[in-house]
Design an enzyme around this catalytic site. Structure first.
Site, PDB file in Angstrom:
ATOM      1  N   CYS A 261      -9.287  -7.857  17.140  1.00 35.87           N
ATOM      2  CA  CYS A 261     -10.389  -8.818  16.745  1.00 35.87           C
ATOM      3  C   CYS A 261     -11.133  -9.168  15.356  1.00 35.87           C
ATOM      4  CB  CYS A 261     -11.999  -9.584  17.448  1.00 35.87           C
ATOM      5  SG  CYS A 261     -13.140  -8.459  17.361  1.00 35.87           S
TER       6      CYS A 261
ATOM      7  N   TYR B 166     -15.089  40.719  41.144  1.00 33.38           N
ATOM      8  CA  TYR B 166     -14.848  41.900  40.374  1.00 33.38           C
ATOM      9  C   TYR B 166     -16.006  43.187  40.104  1.00 33.38           C
ATOM     10  CZ  TYR B 166     -16.769  39.045  37.198  1.00 33.38           C
ATOM     11  OH  TYR B 166     -17.668  38.182  36.554  1.00 33.38           O
TER      12      TYR B 166
ATOM     13  N   GLU C  85      -8.013  44.160  34.276  1.00 28.77           N
ATOM     14  CA  GLU C  85      -7.639  43.507  35.155  1.00 28.77           C
ATOM     15  C   GLU C  85      -8.650  41.850  34.703  1.00 28.77           C
ATOM     16  OE1 GLU C  85     -11.424  45.118  36.859  1.00 28.77           O
ATOM     17  OE2 GLU C  85     -13.216  43.283  36.637  1.00 28.77           O
TER      18      GLU C  85
ATOM     19  N   ASP D 279      -3.009  26.001  61.757  1.00 22.52           N
ATOM     20  CA  ASP D 279      -4.246  25.417  61.558  1.00 22.52           C
ATOM     21  C   ASP D 279      -4.765  24.649  62.975  1.00 22.52           C
ATOM     22  OD1 ASP D 279      -3.743  26.158  58.915  1.00 22.52           O
ATOM     23  OD2 ASP D 279      -3.947  23.984  58.146  1.00 22.52           O
TER      24      ASP D 279
ATOM     25  N   GLU E 235     -16.739  35.512  40.020  1.00 23.06           N
ATOM     26  CA  GLU E 235     -16.680  34.586  39.204  1.00 23.06           C
ATOM     27  C   GLU E 235     -15.952  33.974  40.083  1.00 23.06           C
ATOM     28  OE1 GLU E 235     -17.192  34.861  36.732  1.00 23.06           O
ATOM     29  OE2 GLU E 235     -16.321  33.664  35.473  1.00 23.06           O
TER      30      GLU E 235
ATOM     31  N   CYS F 187     -17.042  -2.337  19.087  1.00 23.14           N
ATOM     32  CA  CYS F 187     -16.679  -3.402  18.567  1.00 23.14           C
ATOM     33  C   CYS F 187     -17.362  -4.150  20.078  1.00 23.14           C
ATOM     34  CB  CYS F 187     -15.366  -4.148  18.988  1.00 23.14           C
ATOM     35  SG  CYS F 187     -15.215  -5.799  18.898  1.00 23.14           S
TER      36      CYS F 187
ATOM     37  N   GLU G 212      -4.678  25.846  65.895  1.00 24.67           N
ATOM     38  CA  GLU G 212      -5.014  27.299  66.601  1.00 24.67           C
ATOM     39  C   GLU G 212      -6.404  27.534  65.976  1.00 24.67           C
ATOM     40  OE1 GLU G 212      -1.064  28.586  68.621  1.00 24.67           O
ATOM     41  OE2 GLU G 212      -0.871  29.553  66.419  1.00 24.67           O
ATOM     42  N   TYR G 213      -6.106  27.363  64.806  1.00 21.75           N
ATOM     43  CA  TYR G 213      -7.696  28.194  64.330  1.00 21.75           C
ATOM     44  C   TYR G 213      -8.553  26.989  65.164  1.00 21.75           C
ATOM     45  CZ  TYR G 213     -10.918  29.244  60.732  1.00 21.75           C
ATOM     46  OH  TYR G 213     -12.330  29.065  60.147  1.00 21.75           O
TER      47      TYR G 213
ATOM     48  N   LYS H  47     -12.974  47.944  31.105  1.00 20.98           N
ATOM     49  CA  LYS H  47     -13.759  48.620  31.434  1.00 20.98           C
ATOM     50  C   LYS H  47     -13.930  50.541  31.507  1.00 20.98           C
ATOM     51  CE  LYS H  47     -15.157  44.447  35.054  1.00 20.98           C
ATOM     52  NZ  LYS H  47     -14.802  44.220  35.707  1.00 20.98           N
TER      53      LYS H  47
ATOM     54  N   CYS I  97     -13.666 -10.513  22.324  1.00 22.17           N
ATOM     55  CA  CYS I  97     -12.398  -9.895  21.430  1.00 22.17           C
ATOM     56  C   CYS I  97     -11.310  -8.970  22.202  1.00 22.17           C
ATOM     57  CB  CYS I  97     -12.983  -7.985  21.111  1.00 22.17           C
ATOM     58  SG  CYS I  97     -11.600  -6.664  20.738  1.00 22.17           S
TER      59      CYS I  97
ATOM     60  N   SER J 161     -22.845  39.797  29.033  1.00 21.69           N
ATOM     61  CA  SER J 161     -21.964  39.287  28.701  1.00 21.69           C
ATOM     62  C   SER J 161     -21.447  40.548  28.627  1.00 21.69           C
ATOM     63  CB  SER J 161     -22.029  38.544  26.928  1.00 21.69           C
ATOM     64  OG  SER J 161     -21.846  36.974  27.446  1.00 21.69           O
ATOM     65  N   LEU J 162     -19.899  39.828  27.148  1.00 18.12           N
ATOM     66  CA  LEU J 162     -19.333  40.937  27.279  1.00 18.12           C
ATOM     67  C   LEU J 162     -18.397  41.029  25.906  1.00 18.12           C
ATOM     68  CD1 LEU J 162     -15.936  40.879  29.796  1.00 18.12           C
ATOM     69  CD2 LEU J 162     -17.626  42.486  29.512  1.00 18.12           C
TER      70      LEU J 162
HETATM   71  S1  IVH Z   1     -17.589  42.581  34.868  1.00 18.19           S
HETATM   72  C1  IVH Z   1     -21.008  43.920  32.908  1.00 18.19           C
HETATM   73  N1  IVH Z   1     -15.099  41.538  34.758  1.00 18.19           N
HETATM   74  O1  IVH Z   1     -16.568  37.114  31.815  1.00 18.19           O
HETATM   75  C2  IVH Z   1     -20.182  43.335  32.883  1.00 18.19           C
HETATM   76  N2  IVH Z   1     -16.644  39.873  33.982  1.00 18.19           N
HETATM   77  O2  IVH Z   1     -17.506  36.994  28.518  1.00 18.19           O
HETATM   78  C3  IVH Z   1     -20.121  42.504  33.780  1.00 18.19           C
HETATM   79  N3  IVH Z   1     -15.759  37.536  33.877  1.00 18.19           N
HETATM   80  O3  IVH Z   1     -19.752  37.363  32.074  1.00 18.19           O
HETATM   81  C4  IVH Z   1     -18.554  41.329  33.497  1.00 18.19           C
HETATM   82  N4  IVH Z   1     -13.931  37.973  34.876  1.00 18.19           N
HETATM   83  O4  IVH Z   1     -18.526  36.350  34.224  1.00 18.19           O
HETATM   84  C5  IVH Z   1     -16.217  41.348  34.287  1.00 18.19           C
HETATM   85  N5  IVH Z   1     -12.814  40.516  35.957  1.00 18.19           N
HETATM   86  C6  IVH Z   1     -14.143  40.068  35.380  1.00 18.19           C
HETATM   87  C7  IVH Z   1     -14.865  38.806  34.777  1.00 18.19           C
HETATM   88  C8  IVH Z   1     -15.784  39.087  34.383  1.00 18.19           C
HETATM   89  C9  IVH Z   1     -14.532  37.065  34.003  1.00 18.19           C
HETATM   90  C10 IVH Z   1     -16.833  37.169  33.133  1.00 18.19           C
HETATM   91  C11 IVH Z   1     -17.897  36.955  33.243  1.00 18.19           C
HETATM   92  C12 IVH Z   1     -18.724  37.664  31.813  1.00 18.19           C
HETATM   93  C13 IVH Z   1     -18.417  36.598  31.268  1.00 18.19           C
HETATM   94  C14 IVH Z   1     -17.920  37.347  29.720  1.00 18.19           C
END
Ligand code: IVH
Length: 702
Positions: free
Chosen positions: A445, A251, A138, A58, A199, A460, A60-61, A324, A465, A107-108
């Site tokens: 009380c 990701y 993943e 650290d 994330e 209360c 040196e950094y 995926k 009290c 969302s998923l």
């Molecule tokens: S892919 C279109 N990969 O989970 C697909 N999402 O519950 C985009 N999340 O909104 C999402 N880890 O915020 C993906 N390895 C991962 C993830 C991930 C966490 C979150 C992400 C998403 C939410 C859905």
């Protein structure tokens, strides 16, 4: 990512640079040095923050960082937007403007078992017309999602998810995350504009450290790492964001076009796993090392189950896996609904739960009078801790969940921190269970309890009290408040029961003769207690303010308040509006403050405390402007030889200095005692903090 030989070369150059630590005279040479240093620091950031495997110390950094800073200071035109010196954004972000995502952030969809996955696989095959689909699996990180745009190899913009189409711009705050490169060679893959998804998360270890500290400071603990991360991203002061230990895992490559604006995803990068590899090689933290390419859905299911059992060993909180479709071409074919892509699926882990029995339900009265039902359960071990008391939060929850004494209940740890009862198991009832009604009278009380219209808690409201009085005294003497050592909770209760301690001022008129006659007390212990109480009379005003236990007034607000007056009693003439003028004090806090200081009983108590010798004067009136440490901020780490932590802190304040809450860019001095904690590492990394010994600190006071 760097190849072995690149790394060797960079480390060699680091060593050479560390030999000659001066800014060269000529501009051209300075420009070359700055470029070198940027590249080298970027490399060491990657080793430290992405690989967690630093190649230099650290110290040196810090040397390298300082040299770059000096070079840029002498030649301001050499500063580039991706220079590591640009990470700490000074000033406040007042608001976070709305920005549109290049691709909607969906969302998923969720799955919970193998059958769900098989059904998902069937639909994917149907949508794509393919017989065999390859998946990439993943971890699903439990944090706050972000979208980051890179253009021409530079980080351009970062935004929160928002409603999926429009998020809030948080570029300044994101820049403090060193795991996210400010520049990355997307151009070497023919990419001009890229939007990455990821994330922002906090490691379990760091999360626990933050909560430990908050507990010590009397602040409410954070419920889970996710809320903590998303809250941190929207903080106004980027320097505070830096102190939260956030990391960005990227990701997903959601959008990638070349200079002409043509997408390179399907034809050049081809698969999601290639995209993960690309991100990894460009220096991002990504799930690339822990992802798995699965040839069929059975393999996917096995990998998900494997992770379900090893999730506790992973340093970050994950709530499932993400499956995926690997080929971008097939992803496009599968398409999306307005809510989620049809080519991806979350596999949710089962929450950590346990069944136990309720042995009793009692009602605890806090120092503010709030009455909380608590279930005393047969101790169970759940996700790392033994649970014996579970809060039922309030009357409504107790009623709705219909939890009875003797019931078997299902317990879950939300975010793996605070346990709660999911529901009772009525099928296990034998008929001997006892329904518990919320008391109409305070269990301490006996006075009638009250439920204010805009509150969920029952209180209360009897100011005398016993539970509240003793609760207030315990808070007043606690380490973060008046810090009266030796007067712990059990002693407070003992003295209360003996009639010696009925109010806060009573602390300063204890009858030591009587105490000496009580069993278990000797001359020495009584003298120590006496000394500790005497010493507390001179505590800085902010500690007294905090110790009064005014609702919503934490340690930081107490400091703000201290700085606003010369004497505490000035507040009795302040209006709500005046309180609201103070930094970080909103209407709720201001109203509570006005309530407190307009109450004649409280004013009488303050007068009494002053008569008994307790300091009500602000440091502002004495040392603030003239002290030896005026204008300087201090923090202590490790064990000090000459004084306790709180004595040292009082000394700083008595000499006009300030005590910082954490290592941050405002900190001037870190005083290091024996066996220092993580603050030292942090301060070294920041490079702006003077790190001094206890002796050097004493010298400053001479
Ligand atoms: S892919 C279109 N990969 O989970 C697909 N999402 O519950 C985009 N999340 O909104 C999402 N880890 O915020 C993906 N390895 C991962 C993830 C991930 C966490 C979150 C992400 C998403 C939410 C859905």
């Amino acid at each position: 990512m760097y190849t072995e030989s690149q790394q060797r070369h960079l480390i060699q150059r680091t060593r050479q640079l560390l030999q000659r630590m001066a800014v060269p005279e000529g501009r051209q040479e300075a420009a070359r040095l700055a470029a070198d240093l940027r590249e080298i620091i970027h490399f060491h950031d990657w080793r430290y923050y992405v690989l967690s495997d630093p190649a230099i110390s650290d110290f040196e950094y810090d040397q390298l960082f300082k040299l770059l800073k000096q070079t840029e200071q002498q030649h301001p035109d050499l500063v580039t937007p991706d220079s590591p010196t640009q990470r700490v954004a000074y000033g406040l972000t007042k608001e976070f403007p709305q920005v549109s995502h290049l691709v909607p952030m969906l969302s998923l969809d969720n799955s919970y078992d193998e059958a769900d996955l098989i059904e998902f696989d069937r639909r994917v095959k149907e949508l794509t017309g393919v017989q065999q689909v390859e998946y990439c699996v993943e971890p699903k990180f439990d944090g706050a999602s972000i979208a980051v745009i890179y253009e021409n190899d530079l980080l351009k913009r970062a935004a929160t998810r928002g409603d999926g189409a429009v998020g809030e711009e948080i570029t300044n705050n994101i820049k403090v995350l060193r795991s996210l490169p400010l520049s990355a060679k997307f151009s070497s893959y023919g990419i001009y504009t890229a939007e990455l998804r990821g994330e922002v998360i906090i490691s379990k270890e760091h999360f626990n450290q933050i909560n430990q500290k908050r507990l010590e400071e009397g602040l409410p603990v954070f419920i889970n790492p996710r809320n903590t991360a998303s809250g941190a991203l929207r903080m106004q002061d980027a320097r505070e964001v830096a102190g939260r230990g956030l990391e960005a895992f990227m990701y997903h490559l959601a959008y990638a076009t070349d200079k002409e604006g043509k997408s390179v995803l399907i034809h050049k990068i081809k698969t999601h796993s290639n995209a993960l590899e690309l991100l990894y090689k460009l220096g991002f933290k990504s799930p690339y090392p822990v992802k798995k390419i699965c040839a069929n859905i059975q393999e996917v299911a096995r990998y998900c189950e494997e992770w379900q059992t090893k999730r506790d060993d992973f340093p970050y909180e994950i709530d499932g896996m993400v499956v995926k479709v690997n080929a971008f071409r097939l992803q496009e074919k599968a398409g999306a609904t307005s809510h989620h892509p049809r080519w991806a699926m979350a596999y949710k882990f089962k929450a950590r739960q346990a069944v136990t029995r309720v042995n009793n339900i009692f009602f605890s009265v806090g120092r503010t009078g709030a009455i909380t039902p608590v279930a005393q359960v047969e101790p169970v071990f759940l996700a790392g801790v033994t649970i014996s008391n579970v809060s039922l939060f309030n009357e409504e929850i107790l009623r709705e969940k219909d939890i009875r004494i003797g019931d078997h209940v299902l317990i879950e740890r939300a975010g793996d921190v605070i346990p709660y009862i999911v529901h009772a198991l009525p099928e296990k009832r034998t008929g001997s269970e006892k329904i518990v009604h919320f008391p109409k009278h305070c269990p301490s009380c006996g006075s009638p309890v009250v439920k204010l219209p805009d509150e969920t808690v029952v209180r209360c409201v009897n100011a005398s009290c016993p539970a509240q009085v003793t609760g207030r005294i315990i808070h007043f003497v606690s380490a973060s408040a008046m810090d009266i050592r030796g007067l712990g909770p059990s002693l407070v209760l003992k003295f209360y029961d003996a009639g010696l301690l009925k109010s806060i001022p009573d602390i300063y008129r204890l009858d030591y003769e009587k105490i000496l006659q009580m069993p278990g007390f000797r001359e020495k212990s009584v003298n120590n207690l006496k000394r500790a109480i005497e010493e507390s009379k001179n505590r800085p005003l902010n500690r007294l303010i905090y110790g009064l236990g005014i609702r919503y007034v934490g340690e930081a607000t107490a400091k703000t308040l201290m700085q606003a007056v010369e004497h505490l009693l000035e507040f009795k003439d302040w209006t709500v509006e005046q309180f609201e003028q103070l930094e970080d004090i909103g209407p709720k806090v201001a109203a509570s403050l006005a309530d407190f200081f307009h109450n004649p009983d409280n004013i009488r108590m303050l007068h009494e405390l002053e008569r008994l010798g307790v300091n009500l004067k602000s440091e502002k009136s004495t040392a603030h402007l003239s002290g030896k440490l005026a204008g300087k901020t201090f923090l202590f780490t490790g064990t000090l030889e000459h004084f306790s932590r709180s004595e040292a802190e009082s000394l700083v304040e008595a000499n006009g200095g300030k005590v910082a809450g954490s290592v941050n860019a405002k900190l001037n001095y870190l005083v290091v005692g024996a066996e220092p904690g993580s603050k030292l590492e942090k301060a070294k990394k920041l490079g702006t903090v003077h790190i001094i010994s206890e002796q050097q600190f004493l010298d400053l006071l001479k």
